[in-house]
Design a protein around this motif. Sequence first.
Motif, PDB file in Angstrom:
ATOM      1  N   GLY A 216      29.766  48.210  13.058  1.00 17.73           N
ATOM      2  CA  GLY A 216      30.782  48.376  14.089  1.00 17.73           C
ATOM      3  C   GLY A 216      32.105  47.747  13.698  1.00 17.73           C
ATOM      4  O   GLY A 216      32.358  47.384  12.549  1.00 17.73           O
ATOM      5  N   PHE A 217      32.986  47.612  14.693  1.00 20.16           N
ATOM      6  CA  PHE A 217      34.314  47.060  14.495  1.00 20.16           C
ATOM      7  C   PHE A 217      34.548  45.950  15.510  1.00 20.16           C
ATOM      8  O   PHE A 217      33.944  45.934  16.581  1.00 20.16           O
ATOM      9  N   ALA A 218      35.437  45.045  15.151  1.00 18.26           N
ATOM     10  CA  ALA A 218      35.803  43.982  16.085  1.00 18.26           C
ATOM     11  C   ALA A 218      36.614  44.570  17.238  1.00 18.26           C
ATOM     12  O   ALA A 218      37.213  45.637  17.116  1.00 18.26           O
ATOM     13  N   ASP A 219      36.624  43.852  18.361  1.00 18.11           N
ATOM     14  CA  ASP A 219      37.426  44.278  19.500  1.00 18.11           C
ATOM     15  C   ASP A 219      38.899  43.973  19.244  1.00 18.11           C
ATOM     16  O   ASP A 219      39.241  43.079  18.463  1.00 18.11           O
ATOM     17  N   ARG A 220      39.760  44.729  19.909  1.00 13.42           N
ATOM     18  CA  ARG A 220      41.205  44.462  19.853  1.00 13.42           C
ATOM     19  C   ARG A 220      41.600  43.879  21.204  1.00 13.42           C
ATOM     20  O   ARG A 220      41.598  44.574  22.216  1.00 13.42           O
ATOM     21  N   ALA A 221      41.894  42.601  21.222  1.00 13.57           N
ATOM     22  CA  ALA A 221      42.230  41.927  22.480  1.00 13.57           C
ATOM     23  C   ALA A 221      43.558  42.447  23.028  1.00 13.57           C
ATOM     24  O   ALA A 221      44.515  42.660  22.281  1.00 13.57           O
ATOM     25  N   ARG A 222      43.606  42.664  24.341  1.00 14.84           N
ATOM     26  CA  ARG A 222      44.832  43.138  24.978  1.00 14.84           C
ATOM     27  C   ARG A 222      45.812  41.979  25.131  1.00 14.84           C
ATOM     28  O   ARG A 222      45.446  40.870  25.514  1.00 14.84           O
ATOM     29  N   VAL A 223      47.052  42.246  24.815  1.00 12.09           N
ATOM     30  CA  VAL A 223      48.099  41.229  24.919  1.00 12.09           C
ATOM     31  C   VAL A 223      48.561  41.141  26.374  1.00 12.09           C
ATOM     32  O   VAL A 223      48.892  42.158  26.991  1.00 12.09           O
ATOM     33  N   GLY A 224      48.579  39.940  26.915  1.00  9.64           N
ATOM     34  CA  GLY A 224      48.957  39.764  28.309  1.00  9.64           C
ATOM     35  C   GLY A 224      50.456  39.845  28.527  1.00  9.64           C
ATOM     36  O   GLY A 224      51.247  39.790  27.583  1.00  9.64           O
ATOM     37  N   PRO A 225      50.890  39.966  29.785  1.00  4.09           N
ATOM     38  CA  PRO A 225      52.326  40.057  30.098  1.00  4.09           C
ATOM     39  C   PRO A 225      53.119  38.838  29.664  1.00  4.09           C
ATOM     40  O   PRO A 225      54.316  38.925  29.397  1.00  4.09           O
ATOM     41  N   PRO A 337      34.858  59.897  23.735  1.00  2.00           N
ATOM     42  CA  PRO A 337      35.925  59.540  24.675  1.00  2.00           C
ATOM     43  C   PRO A 337      37.233  60.144  24.193  1.00  2.00           C
ATOM     44  O   PRO A 337      37.325  60.671  23.077  1.00  2.00           O
ATOM     45  N   VAL A 338      38.246  60.089  25.027  1.00  2.00           N
ATOM     46  CA  VAL A 338      39.558  60.611  24.644  1.00  2.00           C
ATOM     47  C   VAL A 338      40.589  59.494  24.738  1.00  2.00           C
ATOM     48  O   VAL A 338      40.407  58.510  25.451  1.00  2.00           O
ATOM     49  N   PRO A 447      40.127  54.179  23.163  1.00  2.00           N
ATOM     50  CA  PRO A 447      39.807  54.724  24.480  1.00  2.00           C
ATOM     51  C   PRO A 447      39.522  53.630  25.510  1.00  2.00           C
ATOM     52  O   PRO A 447      39.371  52.451  25.189  1.00  2.00           O
ATOM     53  N   ILE A 448      39.428  54.085  26.752  1.00  2.00           N
ATOM     54  CA  ILE A 448      39.005  53.210  27.851  1.00  2.00           C
ATOM     55  C   ILE A 448      37.485  53.295  27.967  1.00  2.00           C
ATOM     56  O   ILE A 448      36.899  54.377  27.944  1.00  2.00           O
ATOM     57  N   PHE A 449      36.827  52.124  28.103  1.00  2.00           N
ATOM     58  CA  PHE A 449      35.376  52.079  28.217  1.00  2.00           C
ATOM     59  C   PHE A 449      34.969  51.465  29.559  1.00  2.00           C
ATOM     60  O   PHE A 449      35.754  50.747  30.191  1.00  2.00           O
ATOM     61  N   PRO A 465      41.290  42.002  46.042  1.00  2.00           N
ATOM     62  CA  PRO A 465      40.776  42.554  44.774  1.00  2.00           C
ATOM     63  C   PRO A 465      41.573  43.784  44.328  1.00  2.00           C
ATOM     64  O   PRO A 465      41.883  44.653  45.121  1.00  2.00           O
ATOM     65  N   ALA A 466      41.917  43.809  43.064  1.00  2.00           N
ATOM     66  CA  ALA A 466      42.629  44.958  42.482  1.00  2.00           C
ATOM     67  C   ALA A 466      41.628  45.797  41.717  1.00  2.00           C
ATOM     68  O   ALA A 466      41.306  45.514  40.587  1.00  2.00           O
ATOM     69  N   LEU A 467      41.067  46.812  42.347  1.00  2.00           N
ATOM     70  CA  LEU A 467      39.957  47.557  41.786  1.00  2.00           C
ATOM     71  C   LEU A 467      40.390  48.675  40.861  1.00  2.00           C
ATOM     72  O   LEU A 467      39.566  49.418  40.355  1.00  2.00           O
ATOM     73  N   ILE A 468      41.694  48.834  40.639  1.00  2.00           N
ATOM     74  CA  ILE A 468      42.140  49.944  39.800  1.00  2.00           C
ATOM     75  C   ILE A 468      41.841  49.667  38.343  1.00  2.00           C
ATOM     76  O   ILE A 468      41.297  50.498  37.645  1.00  2.00           O
ATOM     77  N   GLY A 469      42.158  48.466  37.839  1.00  2.00           N
ATOM     78  CA  GLY A 469      41.901  48.155  36.439  1.00  2.00           C
ATOM     79  C   GLY A 469      42.741  48.997  35.520  1.00  2.00           C
ATOM     80  O   GLY A 469      43.954  49.073  35.654  1.00  2.00           O
ATOM     81  N   PHE A 470      42.087  49.689  34.573  1.00  2.00           N
ATOM     82  CA  PHE A 470      42.819  50.523  33.611  1.00  2.00           C
ATOM     83  C   PHE A 470      43.044  51.922  34.154  1.00  2.00           C
ATOM     84  O   PHE A 470      42.272  52.418  34.950  1.00  2.00           O
TER      85      PHE A 470
END
Length: 470
Positions: A216-225, A337-338, A447-449, A465-470
């Motif tokens: 597999g591959f390592a994860d790519r961490a999302r950069v915060g605001p 996924p797309v 992709p989004i998982f 709660p903010a249920l929208i997420g991505f």
Amino acid sequence: MADTPGKYGGEGEIFPSPVDGGKKLYWEVNSQTGEAELYERKGKEFPIKLGTKKPGEDFEVHDPPFPQRGFFEVFDEQQRKEFLSDTNQKKLQDKLTETVVNGNKGANPDMPDLDARKRSEELLETGKVTVPPDRSDDEAAAGASQDGLDKVNKEAEALINSQVAQARTNTRKGPASFGDHSYPLDRHQSQDFMKFTLLEYKPKKVGGGASGGGFGFADRARVGPNGKPPGRTILGSVSLPIPGGIKDENGCDWAGNTMDEVAIQAGALARGILGTSGESGTDAADAIVGRLGNNSEVVQKAIKETFAGKAVGVKNLMTRSTGLIFNPNLELLFDKPVLRGFQFSFDLIPRSQKEAEEVVKIIRFFKQGMAAIRSESNLFLLSPNVFQVHYVLNGDGSKDHPYIGKIKECAMTNFNVDYTPQANYSTLKDGFMTAYKISMQMKELEPIFNDNYDENGSSSAAGVPALIGF
């Protein structure tokens, strides 16, 4: 073998000199520190020390004071030059590694060959050993697989950092090299806005899956605001008002797939041959024959017709002769996924010279930030920089907007500037356009998982709660 306690090699592993086969050499290696000493064996005379090789260092010749003999007494000038050449030093290094491998195997005959070599390389390169002496063959194979992946990642990193792959000297690079820009200049600090953070592209490591056992591959961490990514270089940012028409669209690709009875039986046979079904290939074949014999003559004939058609390369032989086909068991199955795409458009209308200058800098920020990068050698092209996009709530630079979908790291695939968005050419007295319109197309790098969504979502400033997420 270890001839003396704490040492590998010795006179039991004599080999001919690479520059004079009449001279016989041998290595002695400290099994604790990896420091190696090279000797010439002079018959019944006392061995002559030629030099020392410490872990990770070059060979150091031994030159004792007269009347003792050393490297310069054993070889003449031409032989010394040949002896210290890269080619012959490589041969000596191979013999040194072989000596330590034999020492490891001699001390523990059951040690897997992979571990013996790994322990030897570690000792000679670093002076330390991390591989335990009593691993099983399976553990050794798994370790070797991870070592191979580590080597791939290390070689890739070495290529990226090599001089030949460095970006040209006039390339904007390094932290904050693009600057931080904002439009309008007098944006209210509590106003929601969009932030585009420019990041230096960083590939994911191979074999870095969290529990993939080296696959597999390592994860790519999302950069915060707030722009504090671990191990990432932030080149700059642009803050703009949130425009109308923002949207996202999630999707997955599903495709029709068929698997008729012949394919099912062939799959069972293949799994038996490969040993993945718990039965042998012979047992799987016998089971297929048994099921065939227990079926009616019509079924037997249909299967025979199908195999006969495959044997002679004729399609639909059974259909031509009987009008029947096997049920293809058509089913819609998940394919992949797309990647999501995004389009944004902004009207930039400067109201002062200072704001006009800021607008021009913003346009350049996007144009240069998305451009491919040439190496100094012009042999390679480096991946363009990438963007992290945020919808920021209430002007608080540390929080994503909880009720608009988040966006993963993106590549900019297209950037367009309209210098006459009002359909007529118009400039200010200093030459700046009275209005600019920029449009961009971006696509997420991955992709989004399902697991990207928190169970309850993050919370808004009000604790909802903010249920929208991505």
